[in-house]
Design an enzyme around this catalytic site. Structure first.
Site: not given
Ligand code: ZN
Length: 366
Positions: A179, A177, A140
């Site tokens: 996300h 992942d 991220h």
């Molecule tokens: Zn994640």
């Protein structure tokens, strides 16, 4: 046959995220709990490897720290200075839920350095492939800010390093992942030397990133593949996505190195995701990636640990990934599989995969 490399360091478990409720403070209304991104999910991976003796099947390598110059390939100087100041001062937030504790700057350099250590070991053919238990995670983290528990974008730094140190022209990053790997996407959005494929739960985090219609831009258009799947997708939906989207695209791209952002948070028990993968599903994904690496790049594959917040299940899921990469079996049974290996597979998942195919047909033969 060379072994699978396993890179970790005790200090990865010393990055402190403090107390919280799930991923943030409780607003003062409920008793503080352990933060979701705490050392235990990772330490317990190492514990299971030791307890099962599977660690003996792996070639352990000590990570080196990344240099400041290496992380500057992917991060703004001002941001890195701010990270260091927060870390030196004992902690703070380096973005949106990017918790910094004492010494987190140095630990993040060692986490990114673990990724570089793995790339070197694989490129120099010292191991057949490698897994790094990186912490803090990275996918991220954006150029000028931390986000979602991530301080430095380990996988993006690794790809840029591999390109510079070994002159690679086609690197694949697969991010499984749960996300969206927004920081990695941003790093390579206009870059065709790195094909970024993210398979994630639709619109979970970060908000409004990872939509299937975003395919990169400028010279990199067509080299970002976003695959959104609906909540409740299990092994069958993920594997159909490999059959119908990921494998055909990777076969056409013919990568020279494969990097995986291995977040074990699409698991059935993850508190921060709503997918239904079992440990066996992670085995299958890793085994398929291994075949792709063998077919295209002499087996060169590096998997980097990202998310995964079930203290009970992340160790089993990660063990299965390591089994698949090494081609060895641990003999450890998954106590939580409970017959869920096959599914469930619903029409909305089939439709989601179909929508991705319709978009990606502009760029690839599917
Ligand atoms: Zn994640």
């Amino acid at each position: 046959m060379k072994k699978t490399g396993f890179i970790w360091d005790e200090s990865y478990f010393w990055h402190q995220t403090g107390q919280g409720a799930l991923n943030s403070g409780s607003g003062g209304w409920i008793q503080a709990d352990t933060h979701a991104e705490n050392p235990e999910t990772k330490r317990r991976v190492k514990n299971l490897l030791d307890r099962s003796r599977f660690i003996k099947e792996l070639h352990q390598i000590e990570p080196r720290a990344a240099t400041r110059k290496e992380v500057e390939m992917n991060h703004d100087q001002t941001y890195l200075n701010c990270l260091k100041e927060l870390s030196d001062a004992g902690g703070g937030d380096a973005g949106e839920h990017a918790i910094v504790g004492p010494d987190s700057y140095e630990i993040a350099l060692l986490s990114a350095g673990g990724a570089l250590t793995a790339v070197d070991a694989v490129m120099k053919n010292e191991v057949q492939n490698a897994y790094t238990l990186t912490r803090p995670p990275g996918h991220h983290a954006e150029y000028e800010t931390g986000m979602g528990f991530c301080l430095m974008n380990n996988v993006a730094i690794a790809a840029k390093y591999a390109r510079e140190a070994y002159g690679l022209k086609r690197i694949l990053i697969l991010d499984w992942d749960v996300h969206h790997g927004n920081g990695t996407e941003s790093a390579f959005r206009s870059d065709k030397d790195v094909l970024f494929i993210s398979i994630h739960q639709e619109n979970i985090f970060p908000k409004n990133r990872g939509g299937i219609s975003y395919t990169g831009e400028a010279g990199g258009e067509g080299y970002t593949v976003n695959i959104e799947l609906p909540a409740g997708t299990g092994n069958e939906g993920y594997l159909q996505t490999f059959d119908k989207v990921i494998e055909p695209i990777v076969n056409q791209y013919q990568p020279e190195l494969i990097l995986i952002s291995a977040g074990q948070d699409p698991s059935r028990f993850d508190p921060l995701g709503r997918m239904l993968m079992t440990a066996g599903g992670f085995y299958d994904m890793a085994a398929r990636m291994k075949v792709l690496a063998e077919n295209h790049c002499n087996g060169r594959l590096v998997a980097l640990h990202e998310g995964g917040y079930s203290t009970a299940y992340v160790p089993f899921c990660t063990l299965r990934v390591l089994e698949a990469l090494s081609g060895k079996q641990s003999g450890v049974e998954d106590p939580f599989d409970q017959g869920y290996h096959e599914g469930p597979f619903y029409q909305n998942q089939a439709e989601a995969i179909h929508k991705v195919i319709e978009i990606q047909k502009q760029y690839w033969e599917l």
